[in-house]
Design an enzyme around this catalytic site. Structure first.
Site, PDB file in Angstrom:
ATOM      1  N   GLY B 162       0.002  14.621   3.830  1.00 23.97           N
ATOM      2  CA  GLY B 162      -0.135  15.816   3.006  1.00 23.97           C
ATOM      3  C   GLY B 162       0.876  16.901   3.325  1.00 23.97           C
ATOM      4  O   GLY B 162       0.918  17.909   2.631  1.00 23.97           O
ATOM      5  N   ARG B 189       5.230   3.043   3.875  1.00 25.18           N
ATOM      6  CA  ARG B 189       6.259   3.677   3.069  1.00 25.18           C
ATOM      7  C   ARG B 189       5.570   4.730   2.211  1.00 25.18           C
ATOM      8  O   ARG B 189       4.354   4.742   2.074  1.00 25.18           O
ATOM      9  CB  ARG B 189       6.951   2.643   2.183  1.00 25.18           C
ATOM     10  CG  ARG B 189       7.731   1.607   2.990  1.00 25.18           C
ATOM     11  CD  ARG B 189       8.676   0.843   2.073  1.00 25.18           C
ATOM     12  NE  ARG B 189       9.427  -0.160   2.811  1.00 25.18           N
ATOM     13  CZ  ARG B 189      10.536   0.096   3.504  1.00 25.18           C
ATOM     14  NH1 ARG B 189      11.008   1.329   3.578  1.00 25.18           N
ATOM     15  NH2 ARG B 189      11.171  -0.885   4.137  1.00 25.18           N
ATOM     16  N   ALA B 190       6.370   5.622   1.626  1.00 20.76           N
ATOM     17  CA  ALA B 190       5.806   6.672   0.784  1.00 20.76           C
ATOM     18  C   ALA B 190       5.037   6.073  -0.380  1.00 20.76           C
ATOM     19  O   ALA B 190       5.460   5.076  -0.964  1.00 20.76           O
ATOM     20  CB  ALA B 190       6.919   7.561   0.255  1.00 20.76           C
ATOM     21  N   ILE B 191       3.888   6.672  -0.707  1.00 19.73           N
ATOM     22  CA  ILE B 191       3.215   6.317  -1.954  1.00 19.73           C
ATOM     23  C   ILE B 191       3.527   7.423  -2.957  1.00 19.73           C
ATOM     24  O   ILE B 191       4.242   7.211  -3.919  1.00 19.73           O
ATOM     25  CB  ILE B 191       1.702   6.148  -1.740  1.00 19.73           C
ATOM     26  CG1 ILE B 191       1.440   5.069  -0.684  1.00 19.73           C
ATOM     27  CG2 ILE B 191       1.045   5.756  -3.063  1.00 19.73           C
ATOM     28  CD1 ILE B 191      -0.004   4.960  -0.253  1.00 19.73           C
ATOM     29  N   SER B 193       4.484  10.640  -1.662  1.00 19.86           N
ATOM     30  CA  SER B 193       5.260  11.652  -0.955  1.00 19.86           C
ATOM     31  C   SER B 193       6.749  11.311  -1.035  1.00 19.86           C
ATOM     32  O   SER B 193       7.111  10.235  -1.481  1.00 19.86           O
ATOM     33  CB  SER B 193       4.809  11.716   0.505  1.00 19.86           C
ATOM     34  OG  SER B 193       5.280  10.579   1.196  1.00 19.86           O
ATOM     35  N   THR B 197       6.850   7.373   7.116  1.00 19.91           N
ATOM     36  CA  THR B 197       7.543   7.208   8.391  1.00 19.91           C
ATOM     37  C   THR B 197       8.440   5.966   8.377  1.00 19.91           C
ATOM     38  O   THR B 197       9.540   5.973   8.937  1.00 19.91           O
ATOM     39  CB  THR B 197       6.541   7.180   9.557  1.00 19.91           C
ATOM     40  OG1 THR B 197       5.990   8.502   9.672  1.00 19.91           O
ATOM     41  CG2 THR B 197       7.202   6.820  10.873  1.00 19.91           C
ATOM     42  N   ASP B 250      -9.668   8.726  -2.865  1.00 19.57           N
ATOM     43  CA  ASP B 250      -9.360   8.026  -1.616  1.00 19.57           C
ATOM     44  C   ASP B 250     -10.639   7.666  -0.868  1.00 19.57           C
ATOM     45  O   ASP B 250     -10.805   7.999   0.298  1.00 19.57           O
ATOM     46  CB  ASP B 250      -8.471   8.936  -0.756  1.00 19.57           C
ATOM     47  CG  ASP B 250      -7.820   8.180   0.386  1.00 19.57           C
ATOM     48  OD1 ASP B 250      -7.968   6.947   0.445  1.00 19.57           O
ATOM     49  OD2 ASP B 250      -7.179   8.836   1.230  1.00 19.57           O
ATOM     50  N   SER B 256      -9.905   2.252   5.853  1.00 27.21           N
ATOM     51  CA  SER B 256      -8.497   1.916   5.698  1.00 27.21           C
ATOM     52  C   SER B 256      -7.714   2.253   6.962  1.00 27.21           C
ATOM     53  O   SER B 256      -7.000   1.419   7.525  1.00 27.21           O
ATOM     54  CB  SER B 256      -7.946   2.686   4.497  1.00 27.21           C
ATOM     55  OG  SER B 256      -6.550   2.772   4.581  1.00 27.21           O
ATOM     56  N   LYS B 280      -5.739  16.896   1.369  1.00 26.61           N
ATOM     57  CA  LYS B 280      -7.037  16.299   1.115  1.00 26.61           C
ATOM     58  C   LYS B 280      -8.150  17.131   1.713  1.00 26.61           C
ATOM     59  O   LYS B 280      -9.196  17.327   1.124  1.00 26.61           O
ATOM     60  CB  LYS B 280      -7.099  14.903   1.758  1.00 26.61           C
ATOM     61  CG  LYS B 280      -6.506  13.811   0.916  1.00 26.61           C
ATOM     62  CD  LYS B 280      -6.487  12.497   1.679  1.00 26.61           C
ATOM     63  CE  LYS B 280      -5.068  12.208   2.136  1.00 26.61           C
ATOM     64  NZ  LYS B 280      -4.831  10.786   2.458  1.00 26.61           N
TER      65      LYS B 280
END
Lengths: 506, 506
Positions: B162, B189-191, B193, B197, B250, B256, B280
């Site tokens: 976030g 990986r970015a979803i 964003s 990292t 989410d 998860s 979030k």
């Protein structure tokens, strides 16, 4: 390469999708010449190469593309209605314009299946308020075609389903019309049952009429019995049914029923709510609750509603399956070996409509219309107007040539029917696709049976379907004959059974 | 004709589907020679002719069919797990074996998208109990590959995301490993964003390692920074993310995160929970609630958990976008112009892990590891072990050649950042796909700005993306400079804004 989809869909190569910053199920704006179209993104690793885009047939048509061409693809925003779906997921009731936006986008095929599913499940988990039900009905009416039948009051009936062999409508329409009341009955085809009214009546007369043809039939005869699907009444509902069906849920019941009736112009409506263990509505308490919903929603839409809780623990009449049921309905109308429970139910339902119109003793009047042949004469008019042969006889209706009689192994009385199993076996036999397939019951609840008596007959058009049904029957009884009357109604913990099943029919 | 689908799908002609009594999304059993396969039914009116069946590529592979052939198709039952999904729709908590069945069928691609959606929405509306979260975690671990790193305690960190520019992990791993603690960090990986990292560290060293390679790196150096997706940790989760993403929900957050950590063998875990308006978790109350969930779930899975609520109202450090962030993380590790807030956060997180291991004053020790170059030396080992160049310098990392400096129109102080808008603009610039795209902030919250000062720079690899970002910036500010300090925090009714958005990252 052509691919067919029920939504506008494109397939993009993985790299191109990343370049456009598009995730699967996001939207892409396509431009070809002056045409534009928004489609849902699917992502391919191998079939579609970089720089290529594969369009579903409906997208090709939308863009008027006939051969491989160069087109422009840009990321597009999701439809605004997705925000409203998210809002409801978030626990907030929706406003009139928000609901209209969702329904309009549903009808226009702008929402993906997972988006529609989220909306349906949201309504299942947090049932719609009466306001939402009203807005949903209004939106479904707005996006529907409508019957235009002039100024007179319009009467209608509906059953929420769940009883195999329920051919009540085929009697109610001519009874009511025989009193000069207008009753333009649109019916569905079977979804999970062995026959819908449209499937049944199609064995007697054509049911796929255009709207102007229906209007002509009704103006001439006051009644009709047609397939609602052919005239696209409540197209949104058909899309929701597809989602509800795998889960055996039905959160749209109220607006679904009421919007279709309103689109057909109904002013007075009687709703048959079969009540019992194997139906949607399991108790009188549930019946009362559902009835209050229908009546209140009716008030808001300008429809006067009465509901009836009806017996649902055995098939109605003797026949299950389109052709067998058509035969039974027709011979009952002709007052030849009428089925008593069918007559009783049809007259009760028709009676309510006659009383709406100011008649007294509606049920008695209905019965008289049947006994006197008045209803049958009206039916002949309707058959003729819809393009059928008015002199059709029950024996003219073809039934399956493969017939197996099933006999009782013991003497006693008929103790129970498993109506769910009845529906399953009738479908194994080929109903509703094979119109001549089905079951004819010679014995009904509480009737005495002697060992060796035929308790029911199976009909199939195709031998392999008969075999399939017989092998299913070995695993599951559809009715039971026992010597003693069983005083135990239920045990706890109860046997495992499929709690989530009901016959989805509307 | 080949068609690619992410599920086993067949397309049947309408008439054949009716003959088999199959509705869309029901299942069909296919038999070819000795091979069998169950597929989901799609129905075609035109593309597929009667008697034909079109198989998706994965079905062709399953059946080892290479050319048009005669195959057998029979109706098949839905997977048992669909009953459990229905059960939960019905409001009943699921048992361990029921949840395992759903997760196994999810991983095996046996559930359709609408079935998965119903499950996800059900968990969103009726949040999972702690028992269900435990069973879900266990099922996700069971269906996942696992890292095998021997007997020593394993340390790990996670951020629920976030904050744009959050490159904390790239510092935490070498700090912690420099004390001899094992920290096998797998990242996403970015979803939604501008960088995950894995995207960031990929600018420094390879991150797509096989499991055995990861095990080798960790045994050698005690740490790693790899992409979790390459080793298929928690494959079920990837399928749920696809469904959650369009709705910005989410519900799987707890299982998860925890299942991935357990699959990597974690015994001690620190979770970073950025807290603020645009994340979030919006308040300390929510932070406490979520923390209790993580800690309790950790207990049940054998992981000791501590959580940190962290500041989230501005980007972390100065850089946003994979390459710019990699430069910043590397130069901070080299202790050349370190970003102070990044150092502060990384040391706080690393400090918790050091204290788990029995060290006192963890944060101070972490800081010392950075200042002394111990962490940087460890990082060079890790880079080398993962196959990168250990002598890489920040200037070796290529950034976008299109650069636009944005200057302040007024003097004053930086009053706010819109972190959501920061993420959006960085994505418009091309991040994360274009690694060199992003934003570099010269000024941060509460800093003094003079009119004409550069407040941030935009980087893009492609000119049209720079143009796109500049035009988006005209509509939306990502930060604000004002002369006065604004005492009004909120007005009611508040301005409309997109309430349903957050950065989905895990």
């Amino acid at each position: 390469m052509n691919f067919e989809a029920h939504k506008p869909i494109v397939m993009l190569n993985k790299e191109d999708a990343a370049e456009l910053d598009l995730m699967p199920l996001e939207r892409v704006l396509l431009r070809y010449g002056k045409k534009e179209c928004i489609a849902i993104v699917n992502i391919s690793k191998t079939t579609v190469k970089e720089g290529e885009i594969l369009l579903s047939i409906n997208v090709q048509n939308e863009l008027c593309i006939k051969k491989p061409s160069i087109i422009t693809a840009l990321p597009a925003s999701p439809p605004k209605s997705l925000d409203f779906i998210k809002k409801r997921l978030n626990g907030t009731e929706l406003t009139k314009s928000e609901i209209l936006s969702i329904i309009q986008d549903t009808v226009d095929n702008k929402l993906s299946d997972i988006e529609l599913t989220a909306f349906v499940i949201s309504l299942e988990h947090f049932p719609m308020s009466i306001d939402e039900a009203t807005y949903l009905s209004q939106a479904m009416i707005k996006t529907s075609r409508r019957l235009k039948l002039g100024k007179g009051a319009i009467y209608d009936k509906h059953s929420i389903g769940g009883v195999p062999g329920d051919k009540t409508s085929i009697l109610v329409v001519p009874i009511v019309a025989s009193f000069g009341l207008t009753i333009p009955k649109t019916s569905s085809r079977a979804i999970t049952s062995p026959a819908g009214t449209a499937d049944r009546f199609e064995c007697i007369a054509p049911v796929e009429l255009e709207i102007h043809e229906i209007e002509k039939v009704v103006k001439k005869t006051k009644g009709c019995l047609v397939w609602g699907g052919a005239v696209d009444l409540a197209p949104a509902d058909d899309m929701f049914i597809k989602i509800e069906y795998p889960f055996s849920i039905d959160p749209f019941l109220l607006p679904s029923v009421m919007s279709k009736k309103k689109a057909a112009g109904a002013k007075y409506l009687v709703i048959d709510i079969p009540t019992g263990d194997e139906t949607k509505v399991k108790s009188i308490k549930e019946f009362n609750k559902l009835s209050r919903g229908f009546i209140e929603l009716g008030k808001r839409l300008g429809i006067e509603v009465r509901t009836l809780s009806t017996y649902a623990d055995q098939p109605l009449g003797h026949a299950v399956g389109p052709a067998l049921e058509a035969r039974e309905a027709l011979s009952t109308l002709m007052w030849k070996r009428p089925s008593i429970d069918l007559v009783e139910k049809a007259c009760a339902v028709a009676g309510v409509l006659l009383e709406f119109a100011g008649h007294k003793n509606g049920k008695k009047l209905a019965m008289h219309s049947l006994e006197s042949g008045k209803a049958y004469r009206k039916m002949k008019e309707i058959i003729k107007a819809q393009g059928g042969n008015p002199d059709i006889k029950p024996s003219d209706i073809k039934v399956g040539k493969h017939v197996v009689k099933v006999k009782s192994k013991s003497s006693g009385i008929v103790e129970w029917f498993d109506t769910k199993a009845v529906a399953e076996i009738a479908r194994e036999l080929g109903a509703p696709k094979d119109k001549g397939a089905g079951i004819y019951f010679h014995k009904k609840l509480r009737e005495n049976v002697k060992k060796g008596d035929t308790i029911f007959e199976l009909y199939a058009e195709k031998r392999h379907k008969m075999k399939r049904a017989l092998s299913a029957l070995k695993k599951k009884d559809i009715m039971n004959v026992d010597t003693k009357f069983d005083m135990v109604l239920e045990t706890y913990p109860e046997e495992t059974r499929d709690r989530y099943y009901f016959i989805l029919e509307r």
